[in-house]
Scaffold this active site. Structure first.
Site, PDB file in Angstrom:
ATOM      1  N   GLU A   1       0.824  -1.199   0.000  1.00 48.52           N
ATOM      2  CA  GLU A   1       0.000   0.000   0.000  1.00 48.52           C
ATOM      3  C   GLU A   1       0.860   1.250   0.000  1.00 48.52           C
ATOM      4  O   GLU A   1       1.977   1.251   0.509  1.00 48.52           O
ATOM      5  CB  GLU A   1      -0.892   0.017   1.244  1.00 48.52           C
ATOM      6  CG  GLU A   1      -1.906  -1.098   1.183  1.00 48.52           C
ATOM      7  CD  GLU A   1      -2.973  -0.983   2.252  1.00 48.52           C
ATOM      8  OE1 GLU A   1      -3.855  -1.832   2.278  1.00 48.52           O
ATOM      9  OE2 GLU A   1      -2.929  -0.040   3.055  1.00 48.52           O
TER      10      GLU A   1
ATOM     11  N   CYS B   1       3.346   8.622   1.108  1.00 48.70           N
ATOM     12  CA  CYS B   1       3.935   7.674   2.051  1.00 48.70           C
ATOM     13  C   CYS B   1       4.097   6.354   1.305  1.00 48.70           C
ATOM     14  O   CYS B   1       3.116   5.810   0.775  1.00 48.70           O
ATOM     15  CB  CYS B   1       3.003   7.522   3.254  1.00 48.70           C
ATOM     16  SG  CYS B   1       3.554   6.272   4.438  1.00 48.70           S
TER      17      CYS B   1
ATOM     18  N   CYS C   1       6.868  -6.926   7.229  1.00 53.80           N
ATOM     19  CA  CYS C   1       7.999  -6.329   7.937  1.00 53.80           C
ATOM     20  C   CYS C   1       8.537  -7.344   8.943  1.00 53.80           C
ATOM     21  O   CYS C   1       7.767  -8.085   9.548  1.00 53.80           O
ATOM     22  CB  CYS C   1       7.565  -5.062   8.665  1.00 53.80           C
ATOM     23  SG  CYS C   1       8.936  -4.179   9.461  1.00 53.80           S
TER      24      CYS C   1
ATOM     25  N   CYS D   1       7.303  -4.867  15.649  1.00 49.98           N
ATOM     26  CA  CYS D   1       6.778  -3.904  16.636  1.00 49.98           C
ATOM     27  C   CYS D   1       5.355  -4.333  17.017  1.00 49.98           C
ATOM     28  O   CYS D   1       4.528  -4.596  16.144  1.00 49.98           O
ATOM     29  CB  CYS D   1       6.775  -2.489  16.065  1.00 49.98           C
ATOM     30  SG  CYS D   1       8.418  -1.950  15.540  1.00 49.98           S
TER      31      CYS D   1
ATOM     32  N   CYS E   1       2.059  -2.640  15.574  1.00 48.11           N
ATOM     33  CA  CYS E   1       2.015  -2.307  14.145  1.00 48.11           C
ATOM     34  C   CYS E   1       1.387  -3.430  13.329  1.00 48.11           C
ATOM     35  O   CYS E   1       1.754  -4.599  13.473  1.00 48.11           O
ATOM     36  CB  CYS E   1       3.421  -2.029  13.632  1.00 48.11           C
ATOM     37  SG  CYS E   1       3.494  -1.731  11.865  1.00 48.11           S
TER      38      CYS E   1
ATOM     39  N   GLY F   1       7.125  -1.997   6.014  1.00 50.38           N
ATOM     40  CA  GLY F   1       8.508  -2.457   5.925  1.00 50.38           C
ATOM     41  C   GLY F   1       9.494  -1.583   6.673  1.00 50.38           C
ATOM     42  O   GLY F   1       9.171  -0.498   7.144  1.00 50.38           O
TER      43      GLY F   1
ATOM     44  N   SER G   1      12.038   6.768   7.717  1.00 45.14           N
ATOM     45  CA  SER G   1      11.715   6.392   9.097  1.00 45.14           C
ATOM     46  C   SER G   1      12.253   4.994   9.376  1.00 45.14           C
ATOM     47  O   SER G   1      12.038   4.065   8.593  1.00 45.14           O
ATOM     48  CB  SER G   1      10.193   6.414   9.263  1.00 45.14           C
ATOM     49  OG  SER G   1       9.835   6.000  10.556  1.00 45.14           O
TER      50      SER G   1
ATOM     51  N   SER H   1      12.095   5.653  15.074  1.00 45.98           N
ATOM     52  CA  SER H   1      10.915   5.214  15.822  1.00 45.98           C
ATOM     53  C   SER H   1      11.360   4.728  17.189  1.00 45.98           C
ATOM     54  O   SER H   1      11.708   3.566  17.358  1.00 45.98           O
ATOM     55  CB  SER H   1      10.220   4.082  15.049  1.00 45.98           C
ATOM     56  OG  SER H   1       9.748   4.595  13.827  1.00 45.98           O
ATOM     57  N   LEU H   2      11.332   5.619  18.156  1.00 51.98           N
ATOM     58  CA  LEU H   2      11.893   5.296  19.467  1.00 51.98           C
ATOM     59  C   LEU H   2      10.868   4.606  20.380  1.00 51.98           C
ATOM     60  O   LEU H   2      11.104   3.534  20.908  1.00 51.98           O
ATOM     61  CB  LEU H   2      12.417   6.591  20.111  1.00 51.98           C
ATOM     62  CG  LEU H   2      13.397   6.430  21.258  1.00 51.98           C
ATOM     63  CD1 LEU H   2      14.655   5.671  20.836  1.00 51.98           C
ATOM     64  CD2 LEU H   2      13.783   7.808  21.814  1.00 51.98           C
ATOM     65  N   HIS H   3       9.755   5.261  20.609  1.00 51.50           N
ATOM     66  CA  HIS H   3       8.593   4.705  21.332  1.00 51.50           C
ATOM     67  C   HIS H   3       8.780   4.414  22.811  1.00 51.50           C
ATOM     68  O   HIS H   3       7.816   4.109  23.504  1.00 51.50           O
ATOM     69  CB  HIS H   3       8.060   3.429  20.664  1.00 51.50           C
ATOM     70  CG  HIS H   3       7.877   3.539  19.189  1.00 51.50           C
ATOM     71  ND1 HIS H   3       7.409   4.667  18.566  1.00 51.50           N
ATOM     72  CD2 HIS H   3       8.094   2.648  18.182  1.00 51.50           C
ATOM     73  CE1 HIS H   3       7.352   4.463  17.248  1.00 51.50           C
ATOM     74  NE2 HIS H   3       7.772   3.254  17.001  1.00 51.50           N
TER      75      HIS H   3
ATOM     76  N   ASN I   1      -2.867   4.432  16.477  1.00 51.55           N
ATOM     77  CA  ASN I   1      -4.030   4.189  15.622  1.00 51.55           C
ATOM     78  C   ASN I   1      -4.494   2.787  15.929  1.00 51.55           C
ATOM     79  O   ASN I   1      -3.819   1.829  15.572  1.00 51.55           O
ATOM     80  CB  ASN I   1      -3.634   4.259  14.146  1.00 51.55           C
ATOM     81  CG  ASN I   1      -3.537   5.681  13.674  1.00 51.55           C
ATOM     82  OD1 ASN I   1      -4.440   6.474  13.902  1.00 51.55           O
ATOM     83  ND2 ASN I   1      -2.435   6.012  13.045  1.00 51.55           N
TER      84      ASN I   1
ATOM     85  N   CYS J   1      -0.983   5.503   9.890  1.00 52.00           N
ATOM     86  CA  CYS J   1       0.214   4.679  10.159  1.00 52.00           C
ATOM     87  C   CYS J   1      -0.132   3.383  10.855  1.00 52.00           C
ATOM     88  O   CYS J   1      -0.939   3.332  11.755  1.00 52.00           O
ATOM     89  CB  CYS J   1       1.230   5.379  11.033  1.00 52.00           C
ATOM     90  SG  CYS J   1       0.925   7.047  11.426  1.00 52.00           S
TER      91      CYS J   1
HETATM   92  N1  SAH Z   1       9.797   0.468   9.919  1.00 53.79           N
HETATM   93  C1  SAH Z   1       9.908   1.875   9.931  1.00 53.79           C
HETATM   94  C2  SAH Z   1       8.936   2.604   9.013  1.00 53.79           C
HETATM   95  C3  SAH Z   1       7.502   2.135   8.946  1.00 53.79           C
HETATM   96  S1  SAH Z   1       6.413   2.514  10.257  1.00 53.79           S
HETATM   97  C4  SAH Z   1       9.843   2.408  11.341  1.00 53.79           C
HETATM   98  O1  SAH Z   1       9.727   1.612  12.262  1.00 53.79           O
HETATM   99  O2  SAH Z   1       9.965   3.610  11.532  1.00 53.79           O
HETATM  100  C5  SAH Z   1       6.193   4.250  10.328  1.00 53.79           C
HETATM  101  C6  SAH Z   1       5.813   4.733  11.716  1.00 53.79           C
HETATM  102  O3  SAH Z   1       4.475   4.321  12.063  1.00 53.79           O
HETATM  103  C7  SAH Z   1       6.713   4.175  12.799  1.00 53.79           C
HETATM  104  O4  SAH Z   1       7.079   5.171  13.715  1.00 53.79           O
HETATM  105  C8  SAH Z   1       5.820   3.147  13.444  1.00 53.79           C
HETATM  106  O5  SAH Z   1       6.229   2.832  14.734  1.00 53.79           O
HETATM  107  C9  SAH Z   1       4.478   3.832  13.378  1.00 53.79           C
HETATM  108  N2  SAH Z   1       3.329   2.943  13.635  1.00 53.79           N
HETATM  109  C10 SAH Z   1       3.233   1.632  13.393  1.00 53.79           C
HETATM  110  N3  SAH Z   1       2.045   1.157  13.805  1.00 53.79           N
HETATM  111  C11 SAH Z   1       1.364   2.205  14.320  1.00 53.79           C
HETATM  112  C12 SAH Z   1       0.070   2.348  14.898  1.00 53.79           C
HETATM  113  N4  SAH Z   1      -0.760   1.345  15.000  1.00 53.79           N
HETATM  114  N5  SAH Z   1      -0.279   3.583  15.323  1.00 53.79           N
HETATM  115  C13 SAH Z   1       0.550   4.629  15.181  1.00 53.79           C
HETATM  116  N6  SAH Z   1       1.759   4.550  14.628  1.00 53.79           N
HETATM  117  C14 SAH Z   1       2.181   3.351  14.206  1.00 53.79           C
END
Ligand code: SAH
Length: 348
Positions: free
Chosen positions: A92, A105, A112, A116, A119, A161, A193, A216-218, A292, A335
């Site tokens: 997508e 995007c 992937c 995470c 995700c 990915g 990212s 993407s630290l989180h 999300n 996302c």
């Molecule tokens: N793999 C890369 C790029 C793809 S994800 C990365 O990890 O950065 C792009 C962003 O969307 C990342 O910061 C990821 O953590 C975030 N993301 C993934 N699932 C999400 C969700 N359900 N809600 C909000 N952000 C999300």
């Protein structure tokens, strides 16, 4: 057998192909200009290319390897394409409209491998990486959704990915956009990212381009990050920050830290303070992404109040933070939402 994809070739490779056909090198720029700038969809429309060369091109390459399996439009102007690739896999990509900006995007892999936990893209693991042409094809398809005088202004590599796990193909695709005959796009308008792969971050810095890097630290400490981003176990926050600092020193580009805010998992004032402490003194920008919700996953949105409190704590410590606007939520284009709903194979 399908023909090789023209967009898998760099500008230089296409020029070499033209020369091998007894043509001038500059034909490559003409061909690329038709494809990128003038949005044609067949070689025969490339009217300043001779008929014999057009014929050779058509016998040697395909312009697209995918077809649009679904096209959704959101009420906020966001559009999402589901592309079915030549092997039946699907990716997508999304077009977002905001004032004068037309941001796309794009995805770099089918699925992937990073895992995470919040995700949707990683739920089914990694199937394969996309080729350069398959990455560029997303750009071409999205660009063709715009009216004649509008152009893509920004590219975020934040789709499905892990971009840095497919770095050579990604860099070649981005060069395709920048090089003569491409979209003429400045790499300052490209954001990559990553989950945070230190060696690859260094490689990206060495590429000598002005890409923006988003990490993407989180989580601000390893125990929690190991839970949310399992690959962190083998990497660790310290190594990521060291690589990000080097990226900043080498490129002069301020690094963005993304932080998906998950209700009652990483949204407490204490966690905000930890994050502030980690990033204070760095030339960093924090992008908070409210979770999300994904039906299959047990994580929730923190809510506006909690999010505001989190931002205030960061700002009090001098850390610049913004909250990411949600786009295309009504078409699952936000996302982390990509692809899952379409996982069932289409009936052919
Ligand atoms: N793999 C890369 C790029 C793809 S994800 C990365 O990890 O950065 C792009 C962003 O969307 C990342 O910061 C990821 O953590 C975030 N993301 C993934 N699932 C999400 C969700 N359900 N809600 C909000 N952000 C999300």
């Amino acid at each position: 057998m399908s023909l090789p994809l023209l967009c898998d070739l760099s500008r230089a490779e296409l020029a070499a192909w033209c020369e091998a056909q007894g043509e001038q090198k500059f034909r490559a720029d003409q061909i690329r200009k038709w494809l990128f700038g003038k949005r044609v969809n067949e070689f025969d429309a490339m009217t300043d290319i001779s008929a014999p060369l057009r014929k050779k091109l058509a016998e040697s390459f395909s312009l697209f390897s995918s077809h649009v399996a679904a096209h959704q439009k959101s009420l906020d102007g966001t559009e999402k394409l589901l592309l079915e690739l030549s092997d039946g896999e699907r990716v997508e990509c999304v077009l977002m409209r905001e004032d004068d900006r037309r941001t796309i995007c794009i995805s770099t892999q089918v699925g992937c491998g990073m895992g995470c936990v919040f995700c949707a893209s990683g739920l089914l693991g990694l199937t394969r990486s996309l080729s350069t042409g398959e990455i560029l094809e997303q750009v071409l398809r999205l660009d063709r959704l715009l009216p004649p005088l509008e152009r893509i202004t920004n590219v975020v590599v934040m789709g499905m990915g892990e971009p840095l796990a497919n770095l050579p193909n990604l860099l070649k695709a981005l060069a395709g956009l920048e090089d003569k005959g491409g979209l003429g796009m400045s790499m300052r308008r490209v954001t990559i990212s990553t989950v945070g792969l230190p060696e690859k971050i260094r490689e990206l810095a060495r590429a000598g381009k002005s890409y923006n890097l988003a990490i993407s630290l989180h989580a601000a400490e390893n125990t929690l990050r190991n839970q949310l981003v399992p690959v962190n176990d083998k990497i660790g926050i310290e190594a990521i920050l060291a690589a990000a600092d080097e990226f900043f020193e080498t490129t002069g580009r301020r690094v963005t830290y993304e932080y998906v805010v998950l209700r009652e998992r990483n949204d407490s004032p204490e966690q905000a303070r930890l994050l502030a402490r980690l990033l204070a003194g760095r030339n960093a920008h924090v992008n908070l992404i409210p979770m999300n919700p994904v039906t299959e996953l047990p994580f929730g949105d923190p809510g506006a109040e909690r999010l505001r409190e989190f931002v205030e704590i960061l700002e009090q410590s001098g850390v610049v933070a913004t909250i990411r606007k949600r786009k295309g939520a009504d078409i699952d284009a936000a996302c982390g939402q990509l692809r899952l709903r379409h996982q069932q194979p289409a009936v052919s």
